[in-house]
Design a protein around this motif. Sequence first.
Motif, PDB file in Angstrom:
ATOM      1  N   GLU A  27       0.764  -1.222   0.025  1.00  0.00           N
ATOM      2  CA  GLU A  27       0.006  -0.042   0.097  1.00  0.00           C
ATOM      3  C   GLU A  27       0.898   1.116  -0.060  1.00  0.00           C
ATOM      4  OE1 GLU A  27      -3.071  -0.228   3.015  1.00  0.00           O
ATOM      5  OE2 GLU A  27      -3.478  -2.256   2.820  1.00  0.00           O
ATOM      6  N   VAL A  28       1.253   1.743  -1.418  1.00  0.00           N
ATOM      7  CA  VAL A  28       2.161   2.909  -1.368  1.00  0.00           C
ATOM      8  C   VAL A  28       1.552   3.965  -2.227  1.00  0.00           C
ATOM      9  CG1 VAL A  28       4.253   1.578  -0.963  1.00  0.00           C
ATOM     10  CG2 VAL A  28       3.107   1.445  -3.419  1.00  0.00           C
ATOM     11  N   SER A  64       6.302   2.414  -9.364  1.00  0.00           N
ATOM     12  CA  SER A  64       7.697   2.151  -9.506  1.00  0.00           C
ATOM     13  C   SER A  64       8.181   0.720  -8.746  1.00  0.00           C
ATOM     14  CB  SER A  64       8.832   3.223  -8.841  1.00  0.00           C
ATOM     15  OG  SER A  64       8.406   3.113  -7.438  1.00  0.00           O
ATOM     16  N   ASN A  65       9.051   0.013  -9.407  1.00  0.00           N
ATOM     17  CA  ASN A  65       9.619  -1.167  -8.785  1.00  0.00           C
ATOM     18  C   ASN A  65      10.720  -0.783  -7.766  1.00  0.00           C
ATOM     19  OD1 ASN A  65       9.565  -2.372 -12.124  1.00  0.00           O
ATOM     20  ND2 ASN A  65       8.778  -3.398 -10.568  1.00  0.00           N
ATOM     21  N   THR A  66      10.790  -1.601  -6.850  1.00  0.00           N
ATOM     22  CA  THR A  66      11.732  -1.652  -5.610  1.00  0.00           C
ATOM     23  C   THR A  66      12.721  -2.905  -5.802  1.00  0.00           C
ATOM     24  OG1 THR A  66      10.309  -2.742  -4.172  1.00  0.00           O
ATOM     25  CG2 THR A  66      10.024  -0.548  -4.363  1.00  0.00           C
ATOM     26  N   GLU A  67      13.953  -2.264  -5.591  1.00  0.00           N
ATOM     27  CA  GLU A  67      15.302  -3.281  -5.572  1.00  0.00           C
ATOM     28  C   GLU A  67      14.854  -4.442  -4.630  1.00  0.00           C
ATOM     29  OE1 GLU A  67      19.828  -3.586  -4.734  1.00  0.00           O
ATOM     30  OE2 GLU A  67      18.968  -1.604  -4.763  1.00  0.00           O
ATOM     31  N   GLN A  68      14.224  -4.108  -3.580  1.00  0.00           N
ATOM     32  CA  GLN A  68      14.076  -5.154  -2.576  1.00  0.00           C
ATOM     33  C   GLN A  68      13.011  -6.435  -2.928  1.00  0.00           C
ATOM     34  OE1 GLN A  68      12.651  -3.855   1.372  1.00  0.00           O
ATOM     35  NE2 GLN A  68      12.046  -6.228   1.905  1.00  0.00           N
ATOM     36  N   VAL A  69      12.040  -6.044  -3.467  1.00  0.00           N
ATOM     37  CA  VAL A  69      11.096  -6.713  -4.098  1.00  0.00           C
ATOM     38  C   VAL A  69      11.375  -7.649  -5.294  1.00  0.00           C
ATOM     39  CG1 VAL A  69       8.696  -6.926  -5.024  1.00  0.00           C
ATOM     40  CG2 VAL A  69       8.915  -5.655  -3.129  1.00  0.00           C
ATOM     41  N   LEU A  70      11.945  -6.991  -6.332  1.00  0.00           N
ATOM     42  CA  LEU A  70      12.693  -7.596  -7.318  1.00  0.00           C
ATOM     43  C   LEU A  70      13.736  -8.710  -6.914  1.00  0.00           C
ATOM     44  CD1 LEU A  70      13.110  -4.692  -9.810  1.00  0.00           C
ATOM     45  CD2 LEU A  70      11.241  -6.159  -9.582  1.00  0.00           C
ATOM     46  N   LYS A  71      14.313  -8.255  -5.976  1.00  0.00           N
ATOM     47  CA  LYS A  71      15.582  -9.449  -5.414  1.00  0.00           C
ATOM     48  C   LYS A  71      14.535 -10.554  -4.816  1.00  0.00           C
ATOM     49  CE  LYS A  71      19.547  -9.809  -2.390  1.00  0.00           C
ATOM     50  NZ  LYS A  71      20.314  -9.022  -1.359  1.00  0.00           N
ATOM     51  N   GLU A  72      13.692 -10.185  -4.145  1.00  0.00           N
ATOM     52  CA  GLU A  72      12.859 -11.367  -3.486  1.00  0.00           C
ATOM     53  C   GLU A  72      12.313 -12.192  -4.598  1.00  0.00           C
ATOM     54  OE1 GLU A  72      10.251  -9.761  -0.950  1.00  0.00           O
ATOM     55  OE2 GLU A  72      11.597  -8.869   0.457  1.00  0.00           O
ATOM     56  N   LEU A  73      11.611 -11.661  -5.563  1.00  0.00           N
ATOM     57  CA  LEU A  73      11.075 -12.413  -6.530  1.00  0.00           C
ATOM     58  C   LEU A  73      12.228 -13.205  -7.509  1.00  0.00           C
ATOM     59  CD1 LEU A  73       8.598  -9.627  -8.117  1.00  0.00           C
ATOM     60  CD2 LEU A  73       8.108 -11.720  -6.666  1.00  0.00           C
ATOM     61  N   LEU A  99      -1.040  -1.426 -10.272  1.00  0.00           N
ATOM     62  CA  LEU A  99      -1.985  -0.979  -8.994  1.00  0.00           C
ATOM     63  C   LEU A  99      -3.164  -1.822  -9.013  1.00  0.00           C
ATOM     64  CD1 LEU A  99      -1.233   2.756  -8.808  1.00  0.00           C
ATOM     65  CD2 LEU A  99      -0.140   0.833  -7.453  1.00  0.00           C
ATOM     66  N   ARG A 100      -3.399  -2.809  -8.012  1.00  0.00           N
ATOM     67  CA  ARG A 100      -4.530  -3.386  -7.955  1.00  0.00           C
ATOM     68  C   ARG A 100      -5.675  -2.499  -7.243  1.00  0.00           C
ATOM     69  NH1 ARG A 100      -1.125  -6.814  -5.510  1.00  0.00           N
ATOM     70  NH2 ARG A 100      -0.031  -8.385  -6.880  1.00  0.00           N
ATOM     71  N   PRO A 101      -6.893  -2.683  -7.590  1.00  0.00           N
ATOM     72  CA  PRO A 101      -8.028  -2.071  -6.734  1.00  0.00           C
ATOM     73  C   PRO A 101      -8.442  -2.920  -5.410  1.00  0.00           C
ATOM     74  CG  PRO A 101      -9.078  -2.816  -8.412  1.00  0.00           C
ATOM     75  CD  PRO A 101      -7.818  -3.342  -8.688  1.00  0.00           C
ATOM     76  N   GLY A 102      -7.845  -2.534  -4.242  1.00  0.00           N
ATOM     77  CA  GLY A 102      -8.227  -3.141  -2.996  1.00  0.00           C
ATOM     78  C   GLY A 102      -9.254  -2.750  -2.450  1.00  0.00           C
TER      79      GLY A 102
END
Length: 371
Positions: A271-272, A277-286, A309-312
């Motif tokens: 929730e941002v 934008s992509n983040t280095e941390q999540v891309l590294k996790e994937l 961005l999904r509609p939650g």
Amino acid sequence: MHDCLILGGGVVGLSIAYELACHGVQVQVIDQSQLGQEASWAGAGILPPANLETAVDPIDRLRGLSHPLHAQWSRQLLEETGFDNGYLACGGVYLARHTGAAAALHAFATWLRDDQIEVISLSAEELVEQEPALAQTAASGAIKAAYLVPSESQCRNPDHLKALATACRKRGVQLSEEVSAQEFNIRGNRIESVQTSTGTIQAGTYCITAGAWSGQLLDQLNIANGIIPVRGQMILYRCPQRPLKHIVNEGPRYIVPRKDGHLLVGSCQEEVGFDKSNTEQVLKELKSLAESLLPELQSVEIKRSWAGLRPGTFDGFPYLGPIPGLTDAFVATGHFRSGLHLSTGTAVVMGQLIRGLEPEIEIAAFRVGRG
């Protein structure tokens, strides 16, 4: 003047437009950017199994209505447009590599069986028979539980959107890009017209399908809602050949193999706000997830990464139905991670509502303004 103006040209808006056009309704769709280029485009196209005959929970009934329609729509769209949307009944493998995750996976398998959906428990040897590419992971003893769900399917989001848009145009739907809704002109209990960035548009009925941006439009109508954008990130490998036969799921993350060797890996829930934008941390996790399951990917370059961005919503249910206080306005949004999967069933029930018919499944649980 069109019979219906749809505000939002993602997979839900285009599906409703297509369904309405199939029943002779004159439709216009407007989108503030390019058709289908937000969450609809960014998703992986996973179509988990569901069974309408056994489903009791409202969201499971919507899934049960939606799921079998995907094969039907895929054939129909191919016939009408010549575009293959990549629908593939490939099946899904579900894995757990930790004790807690294994317990959750066993419970998930029990739930599937209760709904009379086929699910097959796999030993390490049977897992490798189904997916030879997982042999090294299976041999390590890391996998605590594994199941095969044969009826899980997939389609390719960009190709599905292209086929939908083409089919809509062929059926007379007016598709207008780069047109943003700025103000609703209301008289009494009706929307008379919508002031847009390119002028005023009038229609017989109106339907808001703007995904994560729907909350802003509902706010203009003074309709309380809990829609929030939830970011998901994805990476894409391009393999020399298709390394997996099935979709591989581990918890909320997944690897989806396309026929042409592309491999999608996702995702996350962040929730941002409206930050894509992509983040280095999540891309590294994937990357770590993919390469821990398929070590061969260590030598494969990541072709691309992106975010959507999904509609939650506050309770995880979409908003479907008439907008309170207005006789000519509807909403279909808030599908979160299941927009593409639920788009077919959503199109059917919303098409029925907009045409003044009783929807074929009960949708009261999805009402706008619920507490």
